[in-house]
Scaffold this active site. Structure first.
Site, short mmCIF file in Angstrom:
data_model
loop_
_atom_site.label_atom_id
_atom_site.label_comp_id
_atom_site.label_asym_id
_atom_site.label_seq_id
_atom_site.Cartn_x
_atom_site.Cartn_y
_atom_site.Cartn_z
N LYS A 53 0.84 -1.21 0.00
CA LYS A 53 0.00 0.00 0.00
C LYS A 53 0.88 1.26 0.00
CE LYS A 53 -0.41 -0.30 5.03
NZ LYS A 53 -1.26 -0.74 6.14
N TYR A 284 16.19 30.31 7.14
CA TYR A 284 15.04 31.04 7.69
C TYR A 284 15.09 31.09 9.21
CZ TYR A 284 12.70 30.63 3.15
OH TYR A 284 12.36 30.70 1.84
#
Ligand SMILES: *Cc1c(COP(=O)(O)O)cnc(C)c1O
Length: 407
Positions: A53, A284
């Site tokens: 999956k 940042y």
């Protein structure tokens, strides 16, 4: 296996598909080694379901499925209808169980058309299947799921015998399996309050009643990777293996039960080098400041590629077998490493974020422990932007893995 089968559409011609900016490397030989090792562990009376999956936990459903099948997986587990159809369209016709719940008649009709086994959690879905399969000329193979303590999908385990009897009376349905799912199988010994054993006893009590009432429910299964590694009593007829197939133990105390080889590598290139003095804020928010004159390297991979931003200042990359610290905030497309101690690094150098280099290894568990998640989520993060490439064969290794090597 061709190399191109591992490359997602859009990452091919225009970009050269190659090892340019950053990429995922998938080692299908490791997948095969893991299937073989797990099969040796479970023995000849238990089958192995390869759980593929979420695009095989970010590794690529099709190459993983083909490799697993060749190495002896008996069947596949997927979460959604689309994931099952993808296997069929690629010509993979081994049995496929849809582990999620399908609720709409169209979804169940697609299961019939594509020969995918739906999971039934209630009479509601059973009746839908019976209705749409009767008149189709073909019995619909289904599996019944029981809830023994997970409180997610599945009918109450006490309902098991009654449901099996009811399904037995539906002529358009063939019940080919009965299963349940463990909630705490990866807990360290003594830390799950005996829940796994309680779930196992509940499951066994259903099987006992079925036997007493001479009711047939087909293949019986309970274990995920953790159940497979923790207790042979939880193997029954089949084990559903996800994380271990990809080479990772579900918990530290389960490492080493079966030798596993990580199948996924994450690599990226250095795109710029910068010499800075002490006290320079990086990226940042300037959450990191250099404490010495430093050589910083910009690496072209970021959180949009699957590196969790929560790892900012908490991860390392490998270069020539040496660990280099990542510094400052991880940004969407890039991150910065402190390469002061790696004078040989240059623009174009490749660093390894996940994988092995000269005996040093960084795995998804190292990341998940540092950023408060689980290795499953880390692996599933790499399905968005990076090209996925077959690992370059080791020098001297055969081109195609030798499937005849199976004992
Ligand atoms: C995902 C899943 C598995 C595989 O779990 P792992 O812990 O990755 O081995 C097994 N069974 C069910 C029902 C699942 O949803």
């Amino acid at each position: 296996m061709t190399r191109s089968s591992l490359v997602p559409a859009g990452a091919t011609e225009e970009t050269g598909e190659s090892r340019q900016r950053a990429w995922v490397e998938v080692n299908t030989a490791a997948i095969q080694a893991n299937v073989r090792a797990l099969r040796r562990h479970i023995g000849p009376d238990t089958q192995l379901m390869a759980v593929v999956k979420a695009d095989a936990y970010g590794h690529g459903a099709l190459p993983v499925a083909r490799a697993a099948l060749e190495a002896g997986a008996a069947c596949f587990g997927v979460a959604t209808l689309a994931e099952g159809v993808q296997l069929r369209r690629a010509g993979i016709w081994a049995p496929v169980l849809v582990l999620g719940n399908l609720t709409q008649p169209e979804e169940l009709r697609s299961c019939l058309r594509w020969q995918l086994m739906p999971t039934l959690s209630s009479m509601r879905e059973a009746l839908l299947c019976q209705n749409l399969a009767s008149g189709s000329g073909r019995a619909m193979a289904v599996q019944l799921k029981l809830d023994t303590g997970m409180a997610r999908l599945g009918a109450d385990w006490q309902e098991g015998p009654r449901l099996v009897a009811a399904l037995g009376g539906m002529d358009a349905i063939e019940l080919v399996g009965i299963y349940s799912h463990l909630a705490c199988a990866d807990a360290a010994p003594g830390e799950d309050d005996g829940l796994s054993e309680l779930q196992q006893r509940r499951f066994e009590s259903v099987l006992t009643s079925l036997a007493e009432q001479r009711l047939e429910a087909g293949c019986r299964h309970l274990a995920n990777s953790a159940g497979t590694l923790r207790s042979r009593q939880q193997h029954f007829d089949l084990v559903r293996v996800g994380l271990a197939l990809y080479g990772h133990p579900p918990a530290p105390h389960l490492a080493g039960v079966v030798p596993l080889r990580p199948a996924l590598g994450i690599h990226a290139r250095v795109t710029l080098l910068r010499e800075v003095g002490a006290g320079v804020g990086v990226s940042y928010g300037h959450r990191f400041r250099t404490s010495r004159p430093s050589r910083l390297a910009v690496v072209s991979i970021g959180y949009a590629d699957g590196v969790p931003r929560q790892l900012s200042d908490r991860m390392e990359v490998l270069f020539e077998g040496r660990r280099l610290p990542q510094v400052g905030a991880i940004t969407m497309d890039q991150l910065v490493i402190d390469a002061t101690d790696a004078p040989r690094i240059e623009v174009g150098s490749v660093v390894t974020l996940l994988g092995e280099q000269q005996g040093q290894a960084i795995g998804p568990i190292d990341w998940s422990e540092r950023c408060g998640t689980i290795p499953w989520e880390i692996l599933c993060g790499f399905k968005h932007r990076l090209p996925r490439l077959a690992v370059a064969p080791e020098p001297g290794a055969p081109i195609a893995p030798e499937s005849a090597a199976e004992p």
